[in-house]
Each structure stands twice: as C-alpha cells, then as structure tokens.
Design an enzyme around this catalytic site. Sequence first.
Site, short mmCIF file in Angstrom:
data_model
loop_
_atom_site.label_atom_id
_atom_site.label_comp_id
_atom_site.label_asym_id
_atom_site.label_seq_id
_atom_site.Cartn_x
_atom_site.Cartn_y
_atom_site.Cartn_z
CG HIS A 210 7.11 8.97 -38.53
ND1 HIS A 210 8.31 9.51 -38.94
CD2 HIS A 210 6.17 9.92 -38.76
CE1 HIS A 210 8.11 10.74 -39.38
NE2 HIS A 210 6.82 11.01 -39.29
CG HIS B 237 6.94 14.18 -45.56
ND1 HIS B 237 7.87 15.17 -45.81
CD2 HIS B 237 6.46 14.42 -44.31
CE1 HIS B 237 7.96 15.97 -44.76
NE2 HIS B 237 7.12 15.53 -43.83
#
Length: 260
Positions: free
Chosen positions: A20, A62
């Site tokens: 991730h 992000h």
Amino acid sequence: MTDTTAPDLPAWPYPRWVAHRGAGKLAPENTLAAFRLGAQHGYRMFECDAKLSSDGVVFLMHDATLQRTTNARERIGAGHSAVGGDHPWHTLSQLDAGGWHSRAYAGEPLPTLEAVASFCIRNGYFLNIEIKPTPGTERHTGEAVAHEAARLWQSQSVQPLLTSFQPEALMGAQESAPALPRGLLLDSLWTGWLECALTLGCQAIVCNYALWDESTVRQAQSAGFRTLSYTVNDEWVAERLIALGTDGIITDRVDLFTPA
C-alpha cells in the site's frame, strides 16, 4: 470456510499481495523510497495514488492538500493554495515529501507517474494506480491518468490496474484508454455498486476488507469480477480473506506479511 473462487474467471496476472502506497507506513508514502523498501521485503506489486498538477503532470499523492506529506507550508507559504492540483509541476517537484516521515527520508521528492513506471518496468513489478482527483476534476483526471499509463506501459504485456472510488474518474479512464484494466473502489456497498462496475467495464472490485463475506464474494465473482481488499494489516483478516477465495490483499504491513 469454503473457498468460493469461481473457476471460470478470466486470467489474472497480478500477485495476491500488494504494498500500500509503496511500503505503507515504514517509509514516506507514494515515494520511490517507499517502493524500494516494499521491494526489499519481497513485494512485486504496489498501490499508489495519482493526481494532476495544474499543468497536467501526473504525480503521486494521496491527499487533496499538500500539508500532511510535504513541506509546502514552508516552501510555498501559508498564503498560497494548499491544494496540490493548483500548482504546476515545477513547484511541486521542489517539495520535500520525505522529511515529515523521518529524518532518514528528508529531501525525498514527489515522484511523477513516469518515474514510477520506469522503476516498475525495469524491475518487472506490477502497479495498481488509484486515480485520486482534486475535487471537481474527476473525469479529466481519469482521462489523463489513463492516457499517461497507456503511453508508459504501451510495450508491456501486463498493464497497470486503474482503480478509483469515483465512477466519473473510471468513466474518463474507460474512454481514454479502454484496454487498461479497471477496478471500482468501495468503502460501502451502496445501491447499484455491482451494476456500476459492470457499466464501467471493470475487471475488479476493491473493497474495504470488512465488506467481504461469502455472499458478497459470490456476487462479485459470479458477475466476473476479481475481488481485492484494502487495507489489511492483521493476520486474522488476511487468513479470512484467503479462505473466502479473494484475489488481492493490499497492506501497509510489508514487514508482517511475506508475499508468496
């Protein structure tokens, strides 16, 4: 628990284990340093978040804003926009995207998708690109990220998997580069999720791991979808998902799980 894997699903070229944002929390997320650390732990597939600069460069980040993972407040100044998509790549490329994590990574830059593609292709790694639009640019970002990914991986036999929580972003990706595989991200099973994924021509459903049970896995796989989960950081969760017959596990804990 019964293994529910459907025998007639199309071939799936990706590994089960996905690191991730590179190496999760062990290195600054969405940087090449994180990718390298994940690779050192044996991972061959990485998840990352991609958005657009104001001049159209696809880069990794992000958040919609810059504060959490860069030194934008010092470098750009508090009086300027904190939204990453409001700045040209020249400005963004000067930011420190590692110092917030630890001194060891101070000076680590924000990477472009092109830099990440070079790293992955040269090393034979796979990539899951989450399309993370600045609010209001969903369709355009989907189009641009897909177009860039198609260009960068045009000579490769396995293309990156494009995912998003935003159907409009996936619609843009579908129109821009229909050959690239897509996946619908879900944090809840909202009404029409399965039909939406079918309409978007997705190959995968990527859920918050708590949403998968025998019923939902069966629904997705019966409709022809591969089933992936985020963000799995506990062994008992991973064991349950494997027993359910799901296809992919996205984790921060590259130090805990050894990818097979």
